[in-house]
Enzyme design. Structure first.
Site, PDB file in Angstrom:
ATOM      1  N   TYR A 142      10.881   2.888  -1.958  1.00 15.33           N
ATOM      2  CA  TYR A 142      11.274   2.275  -3.230  1.00 15.33           C
ATOM      3  C   TYR A 142      12.471   2.979  -3.862  1.00 15.33           C
ATOM      4  CZ  TYR A 142       6.808  -0.256  -3.089  1.00 15.33           C
ATOM      5  OH  TYR A 142       5.751  -1.057  -2.732  1.00 15.33           O
ATOM      6  N   LYS A 191       1.787   6.673   8.928  1.00 10.88           N
ATOM      7  CA  LYS A 191       2.047   5.914  10.160  1.00 10.88           C
ATOM      8  C   LYS A 191       2.783   6.842  11.112  1.00 10.88           C
ATOM      9  CE  LYS A 191       1.714   1.981  12.431  1.00 10.88           C
ATOM     10  NZ  LYS A 191       0.397   1.563  12.966  1.00 10.88           N
ATOM     11  N   ASP A 223      -2.714   1.076   8.850  1.00 11.07           N
ATOM     12  CA  ASP A 223      -3.377  -0.162   9.249  1.00 11.07           C
ATOM     13  C   ASP A 223      -4.878   0.051   9.411  1.00 11.07           C
ATOM     14  OD1 ASP A 223      -2.604   1.515  11.296  1.00 11.07           O
ATOM     15  OD2 ASP A 223      -2.072  -0.070  12.699  1.00 11.07           O
ATOM     16  N   ASP A 247       0.793   1.530  -2.974  1.00  8.40           N
ATOM     17  CA  ASP A 247       0.951   0.284  -3.721  1.00  8.40           C
ATOM     18  C   ASP A 247       0.094  -0.816  -3.103  1.00  8.40           C
ATOM     19  OD1 ASP A 247       1.874  -1.611  -5.474  1.00  8.40           O
ATOM     20  OD2 ASP A 247       3.940  -1.613  -4.752  1.00  8.40           O
ATOM     21  N   ASP A 251      -4.114  -2.149  -4.371  1.00 11.65           N
ATOM     22  CA  ASP A 251      -4.386  -3.546  -4.707  1.00 11.65           C
ATOM     23  C   ASP A 251      -5.517  -4.098  -3.847  1.00 11.65           C
ATOM     24  OD1 ASP A 251      -2.453  -3.485  -6.607  1.00 11.65           O
ATOM     25  OD2 ASP A 251      -1.138  -4.978  -5.700  1.00 11.65           O
TER      26      ASP A 251
END
Length: 359
Positions: A142, A191, A223, A247, A251
């Site tokens: 970001y 990852k 994942d 992020d 959620d």
């Protein structure tokens, strides 16, 4: 205790839910003999309409001068076609950077009274769910180098995931320190089988873990973590993540609690002041209709009292008040189910404030 709180109501349902949080803050102040002085500042889409800037300099300065900041929500379709740096969300990135808020705390707790609202199977719910997601907030993709250019196949765009050793180490320490006050387990998400940034992330987290021999450290690829949160959320205590991974996973976790309207968050830096906000968006489709769930914003004030003001008893009082109202079967539209009593935004705020008064 006298504290100055800057309010950033923002867009959509933001002003409605912030108003209910202020109602609860006032009740807490009255009960415990504190003085919480609040002042509102413009941020997000409405700030763009007024000044052309999603986070005006005057708003940033007011936040710097306050003991804590309470944000409602920003954004909406009215501003979707603006350039990236002019959109409401750019204001959020700026205030996080300006205030040095590098650590985002997002608790995902399944309330006993809302077990029926969770999409999980009863046997999974029975194991419980109490996750604290610790998300790095001012680095990563970001904030990395980005842009667009023309290529051989038309337009090309790029966003760069970048992390320094210091950025990783400081957020890891936050996670380990918080784990010491919980169940002493950190699962770090990355990852590392693909990304160099994740390989550095994992290496630095392992190095930092050596300072915390009393805390267990595990690693998960992102994942797999997304799958495991659904398969068995009870295995998680503190979940340590990069900016983008946190992020997304927070959620996902919010849905398992019954509604995204229930989850608060705290964004912290080196100073005592912090920014507190619900994790949901501005929901412009229901704005002004007395339909929004104010619980996440109200619980954000509990986090404010705990982390910025060090008022643990007051924080627990607010959290218990929310639990009592839910146990009494009151529900906003997003968590409504048969046999419950449906109430609007204002009534839910009033009920929780009244429950706070009962102690």
């Amino acid at each position: 205790m006298i504290k100055q709180i800057t309010l950033l109501p923002g867009d959509g349902i933001g002003p409605e839910i912030v108003a209910q949080a202020v109602l609860v803050l006032e009740k807490v102040a009255s009960m415990f003999g504190h003085e919480f002085n609040t002042s509102s500042r413009s941020a997000g889409g409405y700030a763009i309409d007024e000044t052309g800037d999603p986070m005006p300099d005057a708003t940033v300065e007011a936040c710097r001068q306050s003991d804590a900041v309470l944000l409602g929500a920003v954004g909406g379709p009215r501003w979707d076609l603006l350039e990236g740096h002019k959109r409401p969300e750019a204001g959020l990135l700026r205030i996080r950077k300006e205030l040095g808020l590098f650590a985002n705390l997002r608790p995902a707790v399944l309330h006993e009274a809302l077990k029926d609202a969770s999409p999980l199977r009863p046997d999974i719910i029975a194991r419980g769910m109490d996750i604290l997601i610790v998300r790095e907030l001012t680095g990563g993709i970001y904030f990395g180098r980005r842009g667009m250019k023309s290529g051989l196949s038309g337009r090309e765009a790029f966003d760069t995931e970048t992390y320094s050793e210091e950025e990783i180490r400081r957020i890891a320490r936050v996670a380990f320190n918080l784990a010491r006050g919980r169940r002493r387990k950190v699962i770090s998400v990355d990852k590392a089988n693909i990304l160099d940034s994740s390989r550095l992330w994992r290496a630095v987290v392992i190095e930092t873990a050596a300072e915390y021999a009393d805390v267990t450290l595990e690693h998960m690829f992102v994942d797999n973590a997304a799958m495991q949160i659904i398969r068995d959320p009870s295995q998680f205590d503190v979940l340590l993540t990069s900016n983008m991974f946190g992020d997304i996973l927070s959620d996902e976790a919010s849905v398992l609690t019954g509604s995204i309207g229930l989850l608060p968050s705290a964004s912290l830096g080196k100073s005592m002041s912090g920014l507190y906000e619900p994790i949901h968006g501005s929901a412009p489709d229901i704005a002004g209709r007395d339909l929004a769930n104010p619980i996440a914003t109200i619980l954000s004030t509990a986090m404010m009292m705990r982390h910025s003001f060090k008022l643990e008893e007051e924080a627990r009082t607010v959290e218990k008040a929310v639990s009592r109202v839910l146990a009494d079967k009151f529900r906003t539209a997003d968590i409504m189910s048969p046999g419950m009593v449906r109430v609007g935004t204002r009534e839910m705020g009033r009920l929780i404030a009244e429950s706070v008064a009962k102690g």
